[in-house]
Design an enzyme around this catalytic site. Structure first.
Site, PDB file in Angstrom:
ATOM      1  N   ARG C 270      46.403  36.881 129.156  1.00 42.63           N
ATOM      2  CA  ARG C 270      45.685  37.028 130.431  1.00 42.63           C
ATOM      3  C   ARG C 270      46.645  37.685 131.411  1.00 42.63           C
ATOM      4  O   ARG C 270      47.547  37.040 131.932  1.00 42.63           O
ATOM      5  CB  ARG C 270      45.271  35.635 130.937  1.00 42.63           C
ATOM      6  CG  ARG C 270      44.291  35.632 132.096  1.00 42.63           C
ATOM      7  CD  ARG C 270      44.231  34.234 132.721  1.00 42.63           C
ATOM      8  NE  ARG C 270      45.357  34.041 133.613  1.00 42.63           N
ATOM      9  CZ  ARG C 270      45.920  32.868 133.898  1.00 42.63           C
ATOM     10  NH1 ARG C 270      45.481  31.770 133.347  1.00 42.63           N
ATOM     11  NH2 ARG C 270      46.943  32.804 134.729  1.00 42.63           N
ATOM     12  N   HIS C 274      44.274  33.393 136.789  1.00 42.22           N
ATOM     13  CA  HIS C 274      43.143  32.713 136.145  1.00 42.22           C
ATOM     14  C   HIS C 274      41.839  33.162 136.797  1.00 42.22           C
ATOM     15  O   HIS C 274      40.876  33.543 136.116  1.00 42.22           O
ATOM     16  CB  HIS C 274      43.301  31.196 136.273  1.00 42.22           C
ATOM     17  CG  HIS C 274      42.094  30.440 135.821  1.00 42.22           C
ATOM     18  ND1 HIS C 274      41.695  30.402 134.518  1.00 42.22           N
ATOM     19  CD2 HIS C 274      41.175  29.712 136.519  1.00 42.22           C
ATOM     20  CE1 HIS C 274      40.584  29.686 134.417  1.00 42.22           C
ATOM     21  NE2 HIS C 274      40.245  29.257 135.614  1.00 42.22           N
ATOM     22  N   TYR C 283      53.645  29.571 138.333  1.00 42.01           N
ATOM     23  CA  TYR C 283      53.898  28.887 137.062  1.00 42.01           C
ATOM     24  C   TYR C 283      54.337  29.765 135.903  1.00 42.01           C
ATOM     25  O   TYR C 283      54.618  29.271 134.831  1.00 42.01           O
ATOM     26  CB  TYR C 283      52.673  28.056 136.653  1.00 42.01           C
ATOM     27  CG  TYR C 283      51.360  28.830 136.594  1.00 42.01           C
ATOM     28  CD1 TYR C 283      51.056  29.641 135.508  1.00 42.01           C
ATOM     29  CD2 TYR C 283      50.420  28.754 137.630  1.00 42.01           C
ATOM     30  CE1 TYR C 283      49.867  30.349 135.445  1.00 42.01           C
ATOM     31  CE2 TYR C 283      49.225  29.452 137.576  1.00 42.01           C
ATOM     32  CZ  TYR C 283      48.955  30.245 136.487  1.00 42.01           C
ATOM     33  OH  TYR C 283      47.777  30.945 136.439  1.00 42.01           O
TER      34      TYR C 283
HETATM   35  C1  LIG Z   1      35.102  20.438 131.304  1.00 43.72           C
HETATM   36  C2  LIG Z   1      35.938  21.288 132.180  1.00 43.72           C
HETATM   37  N1  LIG Z   1      37.160  20.856 132.543  1.00 43.72           N
HETATM   38  C3  LIG Z   1      37.928  21.595 133.372  1.00 43.72           C
HETATM   39  C4  LIG Z   1      37.504  22.804 133.845  1.00 43.72           C
HETATM   40  C5  LIG Z   1      38.382  23.614 134.824  1.00 43.72           C
HETATM   41  N2  LIG Z   1      38.864  24.818 134.183  1.00 43.72           N
HETATM   42  C6  LIG Z   1      38.215  25.995 134.311  1.00 43.72           C
HETATM   43  S1  LIG Z   1      38.899  27.201 133.403  1.00 43.72           S
HETATM   44  C7  LIG Z   1      40.096  26.170 132.813  1.00 43.72           C
HETATM   45  C8  LIG Z   1      41.106  26.679 131.843  1.00 43.72           C
HETATM   46  C9  LIG Z   1      40.465  27.209 130.609  1.00 43.72           C
HETATM   47  O1  LIG Z   1      41.432  27.721 129.750  1.00 43.72           O
HETATM   48  P1  LIG Z   1      41.044  28.511 128.425  1.00 43.72           P
HETATM   49  O2  LIG Z   1      40.092  27.685 127.619  1.00 43.72           O
HETATM   50  O3  LIG Z   1      42.306  28.889 127.753  1.00 43.72           O
HETATM   51  O4  LIG Z   1      40.251  29.790 128.907  1.00 43.72           O
HETATM   52  P2  LIG Z   1      40.784  30.976 129.833  1.00 43.72           P
HETATM   53  O5  LIG Z   1      40.507  30.586 131.239  1.00 43.72           O
HETATM   54  O6  LIG Z   1      42.231  31.146 129.559  1.00 43.72           O
HETATM   55  O7  LIG Z   1      39.989  32.169 129.451  1.00 43.72           O
HETATM   56  C10 LIG Z   1      39.956  24.907 133.361  1.00 43.72           C
HETATM   57  C11 LIG Z   1      40.866  23.764 133.118  1.00 43.72           C
HETATM   58  C12 LIG Z   1      36.221  23.220 133.451  1.00 43.72           C
HETATM   59  N3  LIG Z   1      35.703  24.381 133.870  1.00 43.72           N
HETATM   60  N4  LIG Z   1      35.482  22.466 132.615  1.00 43.72           N
END
Ligand SMILES: Cc1ncc(C[n+]2csc(CCOP(=O)(O)OP(=O)(O)O)c2C)c(N)n1
Ligand SMILES: Cc1ncc(C[n+]2csc(CCOP(=O)(O)OP(=O)(O)O)c2C)c(N)n1
Ligand SMILES: [Mg+2]
Ligand SMILES: [Mg+2]
Lengths: 373, 344, 373, 344
Positions: C270, C274, C283
């Site tokens: 990425r 985020h 971080y």
């Molecule tokens: C059930 C739930 N817990 C927490 C979140 C908050 N949250 C949104 S994106 C994210 C990180 C997701 O990481 P990843 O699965 O690696 O996907 P990326 O964002 O890197 O594409 C978090 C913790 C959420 N959307 N849903």
């Protein structure tokens, strides 16, 4: 064997219920066979300890039969029999140190026995007197868990605490084959691996989750899952008590040395119904059950001990008497149990004072008093 | 006294709790280096280390479930759920384990767990980021549920929640994270009002508005606007949603005889239903008009461009006040529309 | 490579973020290298198709930049940038048949592009006008999922339906590295395996879940998990568009032939924050980001196509113009969007008539009308 | 008309639904060969095959989540949750997906899902097997929630739930599974009262008892006992808990002026709170006494030997009736104790 490979191609041959390829040191007829991975862990197991294993299995079976009988007689609301699974329960519990903490499901009577449960501890919850009968700090066991798999996370968290305390205590989560489908059980592997928590997952693959064969949960051996999470696993014959001790010692040793979690799949069989409410003839063949009687864990160890001259008829008699005595104590504890005062319904919802609930209690007590006039 | 935002006040409370009791630890997603997506845990991992301020894997059942285990081992975990809408994967662990273990063990096990939840809408967030799930927890015996509406309460109640031997669901009104107020960081916890007591946020005589969380501000604004109409409104900040401090609520209703209950969550079987039911049961002969509920509609939280039509605002509260005052509805509401711009 | 082994000992060396051991057919500098498992799947890939891949990646990047710009200008409430992840999004989408159905997360702009999304489809949800902008039946894509991992189960269920219909349609679940810790994602593997559902799990391991490095979720490569559930997996270089096409074709082919689910871990990065609300400098190191710029997926394919004479300056110009045109259309769709009538708030809560809610609607509409007088 | 138990009536309804629409399928744990732990799906797998009556892996989120996907593909899944206490692992999928997908997609996606839940206590079951979680779902916009109290309703409402394009949480009072009643298996669904309407189970003039599920029986027994005291009680069986048919409820309360609401779930923010609040709002000037709630206590469900003190019985209902009648409390309750033996 240490499970390091889960090729789908290899897996296509294996079957989640197969017991033949599980590791063992005792054949079903009690013959001692070598196993390079298991043997070192039980090289020092004394005749005394082996007799204790046998004895605890017999006690567990007797206690279990008493639970069934008490239910049939209307003394218990329900009972979840563990017949056939005595080796994994007793064997793994045997390997524990006093400071270790177990997180059992509802069927782990042999584990509770190994932890030093008292007669009433086995039955009061099944009678409906209490949700959990025993004091968790006395026998270092969490209340039996009914929500399938939930305890796997509790064990992992407890282990994270033990780790922070700098202790060598280990947490053990016990669950069944069905439980491995739950999100919680998989999340527990993620957390345990990520934090290298000193926890052992003991999965008793007894081939059935109520009426569903293990193949509904898994196409390939369940032990193959843990390595993908970075957790080494062993797949053992769960009806071989010595193999169960060995695998548990391997896992506990890893945990105590700071190497983190391990996973044990003990392949066994639920000889009885799921619970006393269940009728297994609706969904499984008598042949299958019959085949597993020939792998009985108690007879297996007994045959070995007899052949080695470690156990004779008088020893067996003594064990049978101890088993009957335990059963009698359990029965007495059950039948002697009284139901507590309804006013206590409102106690221990909160640890700290709670005005509205105290008022609800007072009102209900007053209401009940109205009937006594 | 120090001027702090509500977010900073919670940070200070967490910091103090970590300092005071080495069995306290924080767990959650992104709470470490990042300091949480709202920066509420900013600097805490650096100060207390990664063993006490723990970035967990992305799994809410896992977070709460391992916290249960830590509590069994004698720890006092403070868990952060990143947003209100992400608490549901942990619902089973909260309802069947956290809430019930004390009871299930006949009081032998204690669950001194705090579950912090950045909460509710009004900040233009994406789907699932503006939920008001409090009624689910209020309906669950074994949990305590609180909601702070200002920095001082946030600081004190957080510390009380951590000190409590019961599990506490701690709702943090996210649209007030940046709202400032005076906080007494040195005050003795023993002198503070207990967590379960409501607070009369403003005294009044004509009608009572009962509310909590971010809606307290809106209610206070409504009371101000009503003054121009010659109405004296009493505003009660519940602070504790379970148990509800009905003594304070009932005393007010007995005084005014008229009551409006407002919250952002849906109406059907919400906390407002409990309030109206309890008020009716306990103050029936004092009520001069049927209580009014001003709540979020019975719809999923809408897209953010439309949220101002969902979260009850000053006008909707005044509209309901008119009704409990049995005045021609809409008058004061429409006149108050003028000052609405400054409210949120 | 097909992931068949996840020995903890082997794993101790491997790292969940390592990209070096992931399979690829294009080196970061665009050199074509052989890969025995991937090559057969792209042997027939025409220059035309390869140019289309390149073009869609450029369009995705441009669209993504426009999303960021629109957010900075206050036209969008939020945006989740996908810069750096274009190859896995475009490559896997490219391999789909029209009847396949994707279940994306919030970051899969390139997947939506591949499915034929219209300009407004990319932005209206981020603007806060709608929860989901597009018609799922038009582009065969479920609404973007924000509850991490939940869509993995939906994809599995949809695949179970396709299976029952006797069709060859395949469901695809897209999620990140962080999502693999969720119970749902693991339960999806259990169901998919148990029912041999025609579903492909595409995990974009972009090294980060907001501020958490992938090592918080997994110690060992994520692709190592699926085989334990009986699901074959591939671990590929997610910045190699050709490898992504190949792996996806492998997985789709298995599904269509009735061989059930497959898992693809695409190792990528990425490049941006985020979301537009995030500040990654808190971080992660600039060095790490810098290192990954040298693995850019677009430059990589571009270098290859140029070297092979499949793409020249004029072709690139044409792509750049198309990208600008798309961005302009997206901008226009965004800025031109109007907020719907508040009365519609109450619509589509239920599909069938609902008296109490209709009354709530009527009351609110009447209430609003009071202000217009 | 055929005499069937409530369980058999649901079995007949499922069978009919499977027969009528080949997009209907059943999913759950042990529903196949075993026919479910309550035998409600007995014989259905044998008749319709394992592709339509599906034994799933042991994971409730998985069951509901895959059902969502099946619905997206055009199926109409009927999911069984084995016991009330096991629905919580699926809570996230129910609240964030099942309830919201229609709204989230602006009406483009339909979720014709039925979630059947054997429900509530009074059967001497183990922990987690006697839960009353209905308020959680009633509070969740986007769901319809119903509860049958007799075989005829169970049969008809099950079929209406399957036919509905909205998701329906279908509560089955497990202590009535063996209760018998007449069922018209041939009647046209179009002639049956719609699922969302309440039913006056017994007419009366002095006070109204509003209830649902297994408590309907207890309320009818209470009404019978009250007759001896010269009291005429009207009993309303809500049938639908969301939406609540307030027209029927309010009409009764306007007639009697007095109301007792009873359910087994905890009181705090339960369905009874919603009822009392709505009744007060809509019938304020008709109320002659404050409404009374007779509910489970605000405690986790107790061990089964004590459950008779938790589940509201005839006496507790009559005690409350005395209070709404503003009579010396306890009198009719104590006298009714004599006939209690035959009630449950
Ligand atoms: C059930 C739930 N817990 C927490 C979140 C908050 N949250 C949104 S994106 C994210 C990180 C997701 O990481 P990843 O699965 O690696 O996907 P990326 O964002 O890197 O594409 C978090 C913790 C959420 N959307 N849903
Ligand atoms: C969350 C949850 N879902 C369903 C059940 C109902 N249930 C009780 S035991 C059981 C089967 C468990 O099988 P397994 O994990 O193999 O353990 P075993 O009973 O064979 O020891 C089921 C489905 C439950 N207790 N909890
Ligand atoms: Mg089993
Ligand atoms: Mg990621």
């Amino acid at each position: 064997m240490t499970y390091t490979q889960t090729s789908p191609d290899h897996g296509a041959a294996a079957h989640a219920g197969d017991v033949d390829d599980a590791a063992r040191v005792l054949e079903p007829d009690g013959t001692r066979v070598p196993d390079a991975e298991l043997d070192p862990w039980i090289a020092d197991l004394s005749p005394h300890e082996m007799r204790a294993l046998h004895r605890d299995m017999v006690l567990t079976r007797r206690l279990d039969a008493e639970g069934v009988a008490l239910q049939r007689q209307g003394q218990l609301a329900l009972w979840a029999p563990c017949r056939g699974q005595e080796a994994v329960q007793v064997g793994t519990a045997h390997a524990l140190a006093p400071g270790d903490f177990v997180f059992p499901s509802y069927r782990e009577h042999g584990v509770l026995l190994g932890r030093g449960a008292q007669p009433a501890d086995y039955v009061l919850a099944w009678r409906g007197e209490e949700h959990s009968a025993y004091d968790h700090t006395t026998i270092n066991a969490a209340p039996p868990q009914i929500i399938i798999g939930a305890q796997s996370l509790h064990a992992t968290g407890w282990a994270m605490g033990a780790q922070r305390d700098g202790s060598t205590d280990v947490a053990v989560a016990y669950y069944g084959d069905g439980a491995t489908s739950q999100g919680d059980v998989n999340e527990a592997m993620v957390f345990a691996s990520s934090f290298r928590a000193p926890v052992v997952f003991v999965c008793s693959n007894n081939q059935w989750a109520i009426s569903e064969p293990v193949t509904v949960q898994a196409k390939y051996p369940i032990a193959g899952r843990a390595p993908g999470f970075g957790i080494p696993s062993m797949r053992i014959d769960g009806n071989d008590a010595l193999a169960c001790v060995a695998a548990m010692r391997w896992a506990l040793d890893r945990a105590r040395r700071g190497e983190g979690p391990s996973f044990i799949e003990a392949v066994t069989y639920r000889m009885g119904p799921h619970t006393t409410s269940d009728d297994p003839t609706r969904y499984r063949d008598a042949d299958e059950v019959e085949a597993w009687t020939r792998r009985d864990p108690i007879e297996r160890l007994e045959a070995y001990l007899r052949a080695e001259g470690m156990l004779d008829d008088s020893g067996l008699d003594e064990v049978a008497r101890a088993a009957d005595a335990l059963a009698a104590d359990v029965r007495a504890a059950c039948i002697g149990a009284t139901t507590r005062d309804p006013a206590t319904l409102f106690d221990h919802v909160y640890a700290e004072p709670h005005g509205p609930l105290e008022r609800q209690k007072a009102e209900y007590v007053q209401y009940l008093a109205g009937f006594e006039k | 006294m120090t001027t702090l935002t509500l977010g900073a006040a919670i940070n200070a409370g967490l910091s103090k709790a970590l300092e005071t009791d080495d069995r306290v630890l924080l767990m959650g997603e992104d709470i470490g280096k990042l300091g949480g997506v709202f920066r509420v845990t900013d600097g805490l991992q650096q100060r207390f280390g990664a063993q006490r301020v723990v970035d967990t894997p992305l799994a809410e059942a896992g977070i709460v479930g391992t916290a249960v285990g830590l509590a069994l081992r004698g720890y006092r975990p403070v868990v952060e759920i990143q947003f209100d809408g992400f608490v549901y994967p942990a619902f089973d662990q909260i309802v069947c384990q956290v809430a019930k273990l004390h009871y299930r063990s006949s009081g032998r096990i204690r669950m001194p767990l705090v579950i912090r939840i950045p909460w509710a809408g009004g900040v233009g967030a994406a789907e699932h980021h503006s939920e008001s799930p409090e009624a689910y927890f209020v309906h669950t015996a074994g949990l305590r549920v609180v909601a702070a509406s200002n920095p001082q309460d946030a600081y004190v109640m957080l510390r009380q929640a951590v000190a409590s031997d019961d599990p506490v669901i701690f709702f943090e009104p996210k649209r007030l994270y940046h709202a400032k107020g005076e906080v007494d960081l040195e005050a003795d916890l023993a002198d503070a009002p207990p967590m379960h007591l409501a607070r009369v946020a403003q005294e009044g005589t004509d009608a009572t508005i009962v509310t909590y969380g971010a809606q307290v501000r809106t209610a206070l604004d409504a009371a101000l606007a009503a003054e121009d109409e010659g109405l004296s409104l009493e505003v009660i900040d519940l602070r504790s949603l379970s148990p509800i401090d009905m003594n304070t609520v009932a005393a007010s209703v007995r005084k005014t005889g008229r009551v409006v209950v407002t919250h952002e969550a849906a109406r059907e079987a919400g906390v407002g239903a409990e309030l109206v039911a309890s008020i009716t049961e306990q103050c029936f002969e004092y009520l001069e008009a049927p209580p009014q509920r001003v709540t979020g509609h019975d719809i999923p939280y809408p897209p953010s461009k439309l949220e101002k039509h969902h979260v009850p605002d000053l006008d909707r509260i005044l509209f309901a006040v008119d009704r409990v005052m049995e005045r021609g509805t809409g008058s004061s509401a429409a006149s108050a529309a003028a000052i609405e711009g400054g409210v949120r």
